[in-house]
Design a protein around this motif. Sequence first.
Motif, PDB file in Angstrom:
ATOM      1  N   UNK A   1     -11.676 -72.691 -89.907  1.00 28.86           N
ATOM      2  CA  UNK A   1     -13.079 -71.559 -90.082  1.00 28.86           C
ATOM      3  C   UNK A   1     -14.378 -72.581 -90.407  1.00 28.86           C
ATOM      4  N   UNK A   2     -14.619 -72.860 -89.214  1.00 28.70           N
ATOM      5  CA  UNK A   2     -16.010 -74.461 -89.220  1.00 28.70           C
ATOM      6  C   UNK A   2     -16.554 -73.973 -87.764  1.00 28.70           C
ATOM      7  N   UNK A   3     -18.020 -73.905 -88.210  1.00 23.59           N
ATOM      8  CA  UNK A   3     -18.835 -73.540 -86.341  1.00 23.59           C
ATOM      9  C   UNK A   3     -18.556 -75.554 -85.400  1.00 23.59           C
ATOM     10  N   UNK A   4     -18.063 -74.473 -84.492  1.00 23.80           N
ATOM     11  CA  UNK A   4     -17.885 -75.894 -83.165  1.00 23.80           C
ATOM     12  C   UNK A   4     -18.541 -75.541 -81.772  1.00 23.80           C
ATOM     13  N   UNK A   5     -18.694 -75.886 -80.510  1.00 21.52           N
ATOM     14  CA  UNK A   5     -19.144 -75.946 -79.361  1.00 21.52           C
ATOM     15  C   UNK A   5     -17.874 -74.994 -78.828  1.00 21.52           C
TER      16      UNK A   5
ATOM     17  N   UNK B   1     -25.480 -71.281 -72.336  1.00 27.27           N
ATOM     18  CA  UNK B   1     -26.081 -69.870 -72.230  1.00 27.27           C
ATOM     19  C   UNK B   1     -27.734 -69.806 -72.719  1.00 27.27           C
ATOM     20  N   UNK B   2     -28.714 -69.849 -71.491  1.00 29.09           N
ATOM     21  CA  UNK B   2     -29.986 -70.004 -71.813  1.00 29.09           C
ATOM     22  C   UNK B   2     -30.009 -71.494 -72.316  1.00 29.09           C
ATOM     23  N   UNK B   3     -29.522 -72.166 -71.806  1.00 25.40           N
ATOM     24  CA  UNK B   3     -29.861 -73.387 -72.027  1.00 25.40           C
ATOM     25  C   UNK B   3     -29.297 -74.368 -73.415  1.00 25.40           C
ATOM     26  N   UNK B   4     -28.632 -73.982 -73.544  1.00 31.64           N
ATOM     27  CA  UNK B   4     -28.434 -73.800 -75.407  1.00 31.64           C
ATOM     28  C   UNK B   4     -26.458 -73.965 -75.265  1.00 31.64           C
ATOM     29  N   UNK B   5     -25.581 -75.063 -75.822  1.00 35.95           N
ATOM     30  CA  UNK B   5     -24.486 -74.696 -75.564  1.00 35.95           C
ATOM     31  C   UNK B   5     -23.825 -73.674 -76.293  1.00 35.95           C
ATOM     32  N   UNK B   6     -22.896 -72.511 -76.131  1.00 34.47           N
ATOM     33  CA  UNK B   6     -22.622 -71.556 -77.246  1.00 34.47           C
ATOM     34  C   UNK B   6     -21.714 -72.800 -78.147  1.00 34.47           C
ATOM     35  N   UNK B   7     -22.172 -71.804 -79.539  1.00 32.16           N
ATOM     36  CA  UNK B   7     -21.342 -72.239 -80.524  1.00 32.16           C
ATOM     37  C   UNK B   7     -20.595 -71.121 -81.661  1.00 32.16           C
TER      38      UNK B   7
ATOM     39  N   UNK C   1     -29.611 -73.152 -66.488  1.00 30.59           N
ATOM     40  CA  UNK C   1     -30.004 -73.113 -68.039  1.00 30.59           C
ATOM     41  C   UNK C   1     -28.345 -72.081 -68.375  1.00 30.59           C
ATOM     42  N   UNK C   2     -27.569 -71.339 -66.983  1.00 34.41           N
ATOM     43  CA  UNK C   2     -26.301 -71.148 -67.463  1.00 34.41           C
ATOM     44  C   UNK C   2     -25.643 -72.031 -66.146  1.00 34.41           C
ATOM     45  N   UNK C   3     -24.728 -72.210 -67.666  1.00 40.63           N
ATOM     46  CA  UNK C   3     -23.545 -73.277 -67.257  1.00 40.63           C
ATOM     47  C   UNK C   3     -22.649 -73.466 -67.839  1.00 40.63           C
ATOM     48  N   UNK C   4     -21.313 -73.493 -66.707  1.00 41.23           N
ATOM     49  CA  UNK C   4     -20.076 -73.659 -66.678  1.00 41.23           C
ATOM     50  C   UNK C   4     -19.732 -75.113 -67.268  1.00 41.23           C
ATOM     51  N   UNK C   5     -19.392 -75.604 -67.931  1.00 42.92           N
ATOM     52  CA  UNK C   5     -18.827 -77.774 -67.884  1.00 42.92           C
ATOM     53  C   UNK C   5     -17.356 -77.261 -67.608  1.00 42.92           C
ATOM     54  N   UNK C   6     -17.485 -78.732 -67.047  1.00 40.24           N
ATOM     55  CA  UNK C   6     -15.931 -78.736 -66.798  1.00 40.24           C
ATOM     56  C   UNK C   6     -15.090 -79.990 -67.040  1.00 40.24           C
ATOM     57  N   UNK C   7     -14.618 -80.445 -67.393  1.00 45.45           N
ATOM     58  CA  UNK C   7     -14.598 -81.887 -68.222  1.00 45.45           C
ATOM     59  C   UNK C   7     -12.764 -81.868 -67.716  1.00 45.45           C
ATOM     60  N   UNK C   8     -12.753 -82.515 -66.544  1.00 41.33           N
ATOM     61  CA  UNK C   8     -11.564 -82.992 -66.086  1.00 41.33           C
ATOM     62  C   UNK C   8     -10.868 -84.757 -66.336  1.00 41.33           C
TER      63      UNK C   8
ATOM     64  N   UNK D   1     -19.300 -84.094 -74.533  1.00 39.69           N
ATOM     65  CA  UNK D   1     -19.517 -83.251 -72.859  1.00 39.69           C
ATOM     66  C   UNK D   1     -20.099 -82.149 -72.782  1.00 39.69           C
ATOM     67  N   UNK D   2     -20.144 -81.452 -73.815  1.00 30.66           N
ATOM     68  CA  UNK D   2     -21.278 -79.777 -72.976  1.00 30.66           C
ATOM     69  C   UNK D   2     -22.268 -80.115 -73.241  1.00 30.66           C
ATOM     70  N   UNK D   3     -22.350 -80.976 -74.617  1.00 36.61           N
ATOM     71  CA  UNK D   3     -24.312 -81.505 -74.117  1.00 36.61           C
ATOM     72  C   UNK D   3     -25.144 -82.386 -73.414  1.00 36.61           C
ATOM     73  N   UNK D   4     -24.021 -83.050 -72.829  1.00 34.73           N
ATOM     74  CA  UNK D   4     -25.156 -84.005 -71.768  1.00 34.73           C
ATOM     75  C   UNK D   4     -24.924 -82.799 -70.664  1.00 34.73           C
ATOM     76  N   UNK D   5     -24.094 -81.540 -70.400  1.00 35.51           N
ATOM     77  CA  UNK D   5     -23.926 -80.359 -69.235  1.00 35.51           C
ATOM     78  C   UNK D   5     -25.530 -79.861 -69.344  1.00 35.51           C
ATOM     79  N   UNK D   6     -25.904 -79.592 -70.893  1.00 37.89           N
ATOM     80  CA  UNK D   6     -26.890 -78.589 -71.278  1.00 37.89           C
ATOM     81  C   UNK D   6     -27.897 -79.126 -70.734  1.00 37.89           C
ATOM     82  N   UNK D   7     -28.491 -80.846 -70.923  1.00 39.18           N
ATOM     83  CA  UNK D   7     -29.060 -81.877 -70.202  1.00 39.18           C
ATOM     84  C   UNK D   7     -29.388 -81.595 -69.259  1.00 39.18           C
TER      85      UNK D   7
END
Length: 530
Positions: A323-327, A297-303, A279-286, A265-271
């Motif tokens: 301890x693995x990368x995640x959005x 942030x700046x068009x890129x999902x925060x990781x 380019x600055x988005x707060x995503x809200x998936x309910x 969903x965050x990928x969709x929001x960035x697009x």
Amino acid sequence: MWRMAFDIGGTFTDFVLAGVGEAPRFLKVASTPNDPSVAVISGFEKLLTDAGISASSISTVLHATTVATNAIIERKGRPTALVTTAGFRDVLLIGRQKRYETYDLYMDKPPPLVARRNVLEVTERVGPNGEIEEPIDLASLNAMVDSLAESDIESVAVSLLHAYANPTHEHVIKDALQARLPNLLVSLSSTISPKFREYERTSTTVANAYVRPIVADYISQLQSTLSERGVENEMFIMQSAGGLISTAIAIEEPIRIVESGPAAGVLMSALVGTESGEKSIITFDMGGTTAKLGAVDDGIPAITPTFEVDPIRYRPGSGLPINVPAIELLEIGAGGGSIARAEFGVIHIGPESAGADPGPICYGLGGQRATITDANLVLGYLNPDFFNAGAMQLDVHAAKTGVERDIGQPLHLEVDRAAWGIHAAANANMEKAMRIVSVERGRDPRQFSLVAFGGAGPVHAARLAKSIGIPKVIVPFGAGVGSAIGLLRAEPKIDASITRVLEIVPESHSRIADIYLKLKQQADRDLRHL
């Protein structure tokens, strides 16, 4: 050429069927928690019938799932053991000294996924620079294998001291286990999370081992079911960091897919933000069970390089560290199906949910407790004749009766005021979470736009944005199946990282180059599975 994407949620399973030169087709069907494949096949066949195509026409199948997350949160993993260095049996119990509630004398740490009786020790020692200080003791190794052979353990995590610097002893243990117990699943910390910090590395490896049998069975069954229906190509799965991986990698390292669904969903929001000039988005998936918030942030999902599963009151350090990368995401128990109740003169929402079975009262499927969806229907925010694109008819009278009984009568409120109280209480919970994602993490909400999606997201978005000062709300086309749309935009992705402690001197460049070469070789091996 057609592509099918589906996202299994706690209440609904969302589908998108996209073909070259064809308008995308959307579908939501009720999830089947006892056997998720039932809902998948039901929606899959309906979309194929509506489009007039066969299963063999599907070139790509993309999937997002919360099966790993749910297994950890609900503690429903298979019997799991941990093998560690002698003297470090209690790493998971001790955790970190920092308290997430400084002044709470009765604070509890998150319980480990492995019982202490299932933590086994092997005598050995590797130093922080990879030097072997004490060779592995064969007597203790054989005793550990004997103990596991007599148990009902299905999966084992191996996390030895400083194994990130030298994995030799972990591989010796794996070879010994597989020689004696070939059906036992073994997860090595040097493979799953080859990084320093013993607690976080061990927690991550144990979580991987804990969910591995469940994820393996789930993916294998789903892939087999799709193959029986005529799907000829392998399925790809969304991972926490926002890329696609093969089923082979997901089965071997299921910790990669713990936040699978929300990440799409965050990928969709960035697009959507990029196409809207934001380019600055707060995503809200309910959705029906939970609400998820993220940031672009700046068009890129925060990781984030690490995250926590099941934190308490959003407090850092209160959940299980992974301890693995995640959005970057924050998840709370406030979905359309979250149950409302009156306690001590106050309205409480969730985290318990009516889910897909029986669902909210207004679904008419046997639900008996008032939910956020029932309140929104009473307030007129939902069209009872066109819910889920007309696939479901909602019972307004039943919703009013339930809201009045559960909230109105205990608090002496008229039904409309009771429904508004449920709606407002849910908004208050989500507003707090939204402030954490924005203000508490250094983001000025006045400079961001809100992208709202999920089955219930757009209903609450405008009031949430106003309360926190976000000036613009974007509700994209296909918002109800936003995460499934995000899957179609995702690309294959492999992450590889490792910890090496080096003294930075002119001669160290060759060692650094060697480290990067080995990481590249590891990534190349993983890419062959894609």
